[in-house]
Design a protein around this motif. Sequence first.
Motif, PDB file in Angstrom:
ATOM      1  N   SER A  39       0.862  -1.179   0.000  1.00  0.00           N
ATOM      2  CA  SER A  39       0.000   0.000   0.000  1.00  0.00           C
ATOM      3  C   SER A  39       0.900   1.232   0.000  1.00  0.00           C
ATOM      4  O   SER A  39       1.760   1.363   0.860  1.00  0.00           O
ATOM      5  N   VAL A  40       0.690   2.121  -0.977  1.00  0.00           N
ATOM      6  CA  VAL A  40       1.580   3.288  -1.074  1.00  0.00           C
ATOM      7  C   VAL A  40       0.952   4.540  -0.478  1.00  0.00           C
ATOM      8  O   VAL A  40       1.621   5.565  -0.354  1.00  0.00           O
ATOM      9  N   LEU A  86       4.839   7.851   6.139  1.00  0.00           N
ATOM     10  CA  LEU A  86       4.729   6.920   5.012  1.00  0.00           C
ATOM     11  C   LEU A  86       6.113   6.383   4.681  1.00  0.00           C
ATOM     12  O   LEU A  86       7.101   7.132   4.765  1.00  0.00           O
ATOM     13  N   LEU A  87       6.189   5.139   4.290  1.00  0.00           N
ATOM     14  CA  LEU A  87       7.478   4.631   3.816  1.00  0.00           C
ATOM     15  C   LEU A  87       7.885   5.419   2.579  1.00  0.00           C
ATOM     16  O   LEU A  87       7.052   5.729   1.722  1.00  0.00           O
ATOM     17  N   THR A  88       9.159   5.745   2.476  1.00  0.00           N
ATOM     18  CA  THR A  88       9.654   6.394   1.264  1.00  0.00           C
ATOM     19  C   THR A  88       9.813   5.333   0.170  1.00  0.00           C
ATOM     20  O   THR A  88       9.793   4.127   0.452  1.00  0.00           O
ATOM     21  N   GLU A 117       2.410   2.747   6.100  1.00  0.00           N
ATOM     22  CA  GLU A 117       3.354   3.191   7.137  1.00  0.00           C
ATOM     23  C   GLU A 117       4.289   2.066   7.580  1.00  0.00           C
ATOM     24  O   GLU A 117       4.925   2.162   8.623  1.00  0.00           O
ATOM     25  N   GLY A 118       4.370   1.010   6.769  1.00  0.00           N
ATOM     26  CA  GLY A 118       5.413   0.015   7.005  1.00  0.00           C
ATOM     27  C   GLY A 118       5.067  -1.069   7.997  1.00  0.00           C
ATOM     28  O   GLY A 118       5.953  -1.643   8.629  1.00  0.00           O
ATOM     29  N   ARG A 119       3.790  -1.367   8.116  1.00  0.00           N
ATOM     30  CA  ARG A 119       3.407  -2.486   8.978  1.00  0.00           C
ATOM     31  C   ARG A 119       3.119  -3.699   8.111  1.00  0.00           C
ATOM     32  O   ARG A 119       2.449  -3.591   7.082  1.00  0.00           O
ATOM     33  N   LEU A 120       3.620  -4.847   8.547  1.00  0.00           N
ATOM     34  CA  LEU A 120       3.431  -6.081   7.793  1.00  0.00           C
ATOM     35  C   LEU A 120       2.226  -6.829   8.335  1.00  0.00           C
ATOM     36  O   LEU A 120       2.183  -7.184   9.514  1.00  0.00           O
ATOM     37  N   LEU A 167       7.714  -2.695  10.619  1.00  0.00           N
ATOM     38  CA  LEU A 167       9.023  -2.790   9.974  1.00  0.00           C
ATOM     39  C   LEU A 167       9.682  -1.413   9.865  1.00  0.00           C
ATOM     40  O   LEU A 167      10.890  -1.303   9.713  1.00  0.00           O
ATOM     41  N   ARG A 168       8.863  -0.352   9.945  1.00  0.00           N
ATOM     42  CA  ARG A 168       9.424   0.989   9.741  1.00  0.00           C
ATOM     43  C   ARG A 168      10.374   1.390  10.869  1.00  0.00           C
ATOM     44  O   ARG A 168      11.435   1.965  10.616  1.00  0.00           O
ATOM     45  N   THR A 169       9.995   1.062  12.114  1.00  0.00           N
ATOM     46  CA  THR A 169      10.842   1.482  13.230  1.00  0.00           C
ATOM     47  C   THR A 169      12.240   0.861  13.124  1.00  0.00           C
ATOM     48  O   THR A 169      13.224   1.609  13.083  1.00  0.00           O
TER      49      THR A 169
END
Length: 325
Positions: free
Chosen positions: A7-8, A37-39, A261-264, A276-278
Amino acid sequence: MRDLRISVTDRCNFRCTYCMPREVFGPGYRFVPRDELLTFEEITRLAHIFVRLGVTKLRLTGGEPLLRRDLPTLVGQLAAIDGIEDLALTTNGSLLAAQASELAAAGLGRVTVSLDSLDDDVFAQLNDVGMSVGRVLEGIAAAEEAGLAPVKIDAVVRRGVNEGSIVPLALEGRRRGWIVRFIEYMDVGTTNGWRMEDVVTADEILAAIDAVVPIAPVPPRYTGEVASRYAYRDGSGELGVIASVTRPFCSTCTRARLSAEGRLYLCLFGVRATDLRTPLREGADDDTLLELVAKAWTARTDRYSELRSDATRDLPRVEMSAIGG
Ligand code: SAM
């Protein structure tokens, strides 16, 4: 693990009543702030790690993925990853006409366009922003021209709203060479007031089509294929049903989802996620991230769809838009 849905963005320009109803996703709703948001670089780095774990298919989604600025840049980065055999995008189609050729040039392979009706009134009632069918059809035509064919069309069917659209969509798909997939209306949390009575089952959908143009089942292309496939007996094309409610497919699921936001998530409707973002932003190396993902995947117990098929069970809920459909 074979498929990763990325998801972007969690934002959307539609307010589909079954997905992001305006009473919940109104002006006061807090979407993910940009810096959370993930880059593109972070997404690409994670995608490399997922490929090491067996992923060969990527699908960009949202929210509405075409709202994310410079998406072709991300497509180019993902298309360049060794081991990606299939790079696809799911979109509502409203912004596709302007972007299809650039996306194709960047390396996108296929698109799936969500379109629940060919009738403007019914469609506007569902998308709740007054979007016309014509605008989506222009997007589909642009995708076909850009070589993103065959286009798949996903249609959610809700009783009392658009079951009258099933046959017209099937016939139009047959005429134009689209693969139309009808999706059983699913519970996406407390937001859409899901009731089993609102689900038009795959059997009902197939019977409606078969009564007009005879169809027959065809075997799945690969283990874990989510849509059950059917072909028109006269050889004029194929269609599918995604029967998450009445024919759960948890046991063959090979999909993981990465939120904006980088959650799996290990299930479309999973309530548990692995952040995963942290670790990514704290400097974790690739092997550490890979281990995190592998550990989450091997410990997975989600079987939302199987449990939901027993519609009487009370499950924890999550909003689909929060995780990207
Ligand atoms: N905005 C893009 C789109 O419209 O395709 C991508 C995200 S959207 C959440 C992905 C898919 O989920 C769409 O095909 C949509 O119809 C489907 N979907 C959303 N809510 C659903 C529900 N309650 N039941 C079944 N499918 C649903």
